[in-house]
Design an enzyme around this catalytic site. Structure first.
Site, short mmCIF file in Angstrom:
data_model
loop_
_atom_site.label_atom_id
_atom_site.label_comp_id
_atom_site.label_asym_id
_atom_site.label_seq_id
_atom_site.Cartn_x
_atom_site.Cartn_y
_atom_site.Cartn_z
N SER A 31 0.82 -1.22 0.00
CA SER A 31 0.00 0.00 0.00
C SER A 31 0.85 1.27 0.00
O SER A 31 1.86 1.36 0.70
CB SER A 31 -0.89 -0.02 1.24
OG SER A 31 -1.67 1.15 1.30
N GLY A 56 -3.68 3.68 1.11
CA GLY A 56 -4.57 3.81 2.26
C GLY A 56 -5.69 4.82 2.03
O GLY A 56 -5.43 5.94 1.62
N ILE A 81 4.32 11.48 3.67
CA ILE A 81 3.21 11.81 2.76
C ILE A 81 1.99 12.27 3.58
O ILE A 81 1.22 13.12 3.15
CB ILE A 81 2.83 10.58 1.87
CG1 ILE A 81 4.05 10.06 1.10
CG2 ILE A 81 1.68 10.90 0.94
CD1 ILE A 81 4.65 10.97 0.07
N GLY A 82 1.85 11.70 4.77
CA GLY A 82 0.73 12.10 5.62
C GLY A 82 -0.59 11.49 5.16
O GLY A 82 -1.66 12.05 5.37
N LEU A 83 -0.48 10.32 4.51
CA LEU A 83 -1.65 9.53 4.12
C LEU A 83 -2.63 10.29 3.23
O LEU A 83 -3.85 10.16 3.35
CB LEU A 83 -2.35 8.97 5.38
CG LEU A 83 -1.44 8.09 6.24
CD1 LEU A 83 -2.08 7.79 7.59
CD2 LEU A 83 -1.09 6.77 5.55
N ASN A 109 -6.58 -0.98 1.46
CA ASN A 109 -5.98 -0.59 2.74
C ASN A 109 -6.77 0.58 3.31
O ASN A 109 -7.06 1.54 2.60
CB ASN A 109 -4.51 -0.21 2.47
CG ASN A 109 -3.77 0.25 3.71
OD1 ASN A 109 -4.04 1.29 4.28
ND2 ASN A 109 -2.78 -0.53 4.12
N CYS A 140 -2.01 4.82 12.66
CA CYS A 140 -2.62 6.15 12.60
C CYS A 140 -2.94 6.63 14.01
O CYS A 140 -3.23 5.83 14.89
CB CYS A 140 -3.92 6.11 11.81
SG CYS A 140 -3.78 5.25 10.27
N ILE A 201 6.39 -5.15 8.03
CA ILE A 201 6.23 -3.99 8.88
C ILE A 201 5.82 -2.77 8.05
O ILE A 201 6.10 -2.69 6.86
CB ILE A 201 7.54 -3.68 9.66
CG1 ILE A 201 8.70 -3.39 8.71
CG2 ILE A 201 7.87 -4.72 10.65
CD1 ILE A 201 9.99 -2.93 9.42
N ASN A 202 5.19 -1.82 8.74
CA ASN A 202 5.03 -0.49 8.17
C ASN A 202 6.37 0.22 8.35
O ASN A 202 7.34 -0.39 8.80
CB ASN A 202 3.88 0.24 8.89
CG ASN A 202 3.19 1.23 7.97
OD1 ASN A 202 3.85 1.94 7.21
ND2 ASN A 202 1.88 1.28 8.03
C1 FMN Z 1 5.70 6.65 -0.21
C2 FMN Z 1 5.10 5.61 0.70
C3 FMN Z 1 3.73 5.66 1.02
C4 FMN Z 1 3.17 4.69 1.87
N1 FMN Z 1 1.82 4.74 2.15
C5 FMN Z 1 1.25 3.76 2.91
C6 FMN Z 1 -0.16 3.75 3.13
O1 FMN Z 1 -0.92 4.58 2.62
N2 FMN Z 1 -0.66 2.76 3.95
C7 FMN Z 1 0.14 1.80 4.51
O2 FMN Z 1 -0.37 0.93 5.22
N3 FMN Z 1 1.48 1.78 4.29
C8 FMN Z 1 2.05 2.73 3.51
N4 FMN Z 1 3.40 2.71 3.25
C9 FMN Z 1 4.23 1.63 3.85
C10 FMN Z 1 4.50 0.49 2.86
O3 FMN Z 1 3.31 -0.14 2.45
C11 FMN Z 1 5.46 -0.56 3.47
O4 FMN Z 1 4.86 -1.11 4.62
C12 FMN Z 1 6.82 0.04 3.84
O5 FMN Z 1 7.23 0.98 2.89
C13 FMN Z 1 7.91 -1.04 4.00
O6 FMN Z 1 8.09 -1.76 2.81
P1 FMN Z 1 9.24 -1.41 1.71
O7 FMN Z 1 10.53 -1.32 2.45
O8 FMN Z 1 9.17 -2.54 0.73
O9 FMN Z 1 8.86 -0.09 1.11
C14 FMN Z 1 3.98 3.66 2.42
C15 FMN Z 1 5.35 3.64 2.08
C16 FMN Z 1 5.91 4.57 1.23
C17 FMN Z 1 7.37 4.48 0.88
#
Ligand code: FMN
Length: 311
Positions: A31, A56, A81-83, A109, A140, A201-202
């Site tokens: 996501s 999300g 980004i602040g969702l 999501n 959040c 993880i997030n």
């Molecule tokens: C630019 C950006 C925006 C993201 N937006 C969301 C989001 O809207 N909702 C969410 O659950 N995680 C969000 N994430 C987290 C990712 O889904 C993921 O959990 C995290 O980046 C770790 O994985 P990665 O190392 O493969 O990027 C975001 C990550 C990035 C880099």
């Protein structure tokens, strides 16, 4: 004549189940890094993936944080980004109809600032055709608890899980934040509140300073760190959570190559999500199912679950 036994090569089966959700392979787009799906049309073949997880969504549109919202770090990316998102109603009206035509599982999501908001969102999505599961971002702030993230409070995380499960019959995946002392405590709570699966993880909370302008690199000062820099931490947490709960776990964090994905599957993850790697090279995830299959064939492993290492 020597009696030579012929070995028949195994034909690996990459399909997996997450609750009632069946994925054709264990590779999903994470996501927030694949927009609303169709932005990637022509850049990668979505049909080759196990599924995509939409950016999300909140109950109302959000404009997110002011820029700068991205900063590169060694082997990683900081984002604040602040969702930002278009809100659930616009998504259902403008984006969902196109997404119903793709040949991969669609997971939405959701995020909220109260248990009630999570409940309303899950109830709204439950009525929509084409959505196969809901992933719940609990990183959040809980407005009623003074802004403490739901995911850092095991009780609040359980309340959200319970509310979402009550609102929908779709499989519910709870996405955990790594910004806690003991991730297994939150994992156990959401599992006993009825989660069908856990993803983790997030991003990890971090910051960078722009020494030229002598100010934090992000307007929001702090942001979430993602990319290869976080992979060892994500892998450790996945290993711990897999051994703490009895529900499927989806691994996320710094995955770029098939070998990275295999490490998570060996740690016991049922599936993996690809995030920042898609921002670096949009077609990254497309090559992963074939890479995992090649490894399984070469090592005579028939099912993805057989990749898991013992305790
Ligand atoms: C630019 C950006 C925006 C993201 N937006 C969301 C989001 O809207 N909702 C969410 O659950 N995680 C969000 N994430 C987290 C990712 O889904 C993921 O959990 C995290 O980046 C770790 O994985 P990665 O190392 O493969 O990027 C975001 C990550 C990035 C880099």
């Amino acid at each position: 004549m020597i009696n030579q036994k012929k070995t028949i090569p195994v034909c690996p089966d990459l399909s997996i189940n997450i609750g009632t959700l069946r994925l054709k392979n264990p590779v999903l787009l994470a996501s927030g890094t694949c927009g609303y799906g169709m932005e990637l049309d022509g850049l990668l073949d979505l049909d080759k993936l196990g599924g995509i997880i939409i950016k999300g969504l909140s109950i109302r549109p959000r404009s997110g944080n002011p820029p700068p919202r991205l900063a590169e770090t060694p082997c990683g990316l900081l984002n604040s980004i602040g969702l930002e998102n278009i809100g659930i109603e616009v998504f259902i009206r403008d984006k969902l109809p196109c997404l119903r035509n793709i040949q991969t599982s669609l997971i939405v999501n959701i995020l909220g600032n109260s248990v009630e908001e999570y409940f309303e969102m899950a109830k709204r999505l439950d009525r929509e055709e084409g959505i196969e599961a809901i992933e719940v971002n609990i990183s959040c702030p809980n407005v009623k608890a003074g802004g403490i993230a739901f995911g850092t409070d095991p009780e609040a995380a359980a309340s959200v899980t319970h509310a979402v499960k009550k609102a929908t019959g779709l499989p519910v995946i709870i996405k955990l934040t790594p910004n806690v002392t003991d991730i297994t405590e939150v994992a156990r709570k959401v599992a006993s509140a009825g989660a069908d699966a856990i993803s983790l993880i997030n991003t990890l909370l971090g910051m960078a300073i722009d020494i030229k302008f002598r100010r934090p690199a992000l307007a929001n000062v702090f942001g979430g760190l993602s990319g290869p820099a976080i992979k060892p931490i994500a892998l450790r947490m996945v290993w711990q959570v897999v051994r703490a709960v009895d529900i499927p776990v989806i691994g996320i964090g710094g995955i770029i190559t098939p070998d990275d994905a295999l490490e998570f599957l060996m740690a016991g993850a049922r599936a993996v999500q690809i995030g920042t790697a898609t921002l670096i090279r949009p077609s990254t995830a497309e090559d992963l199912p074939a890479g995992i299959r090649d490894y399984m064939r070469a090592n005579n492993i028939k099912n993805v679950e057989n990749l898991r290492l013992p305790a």
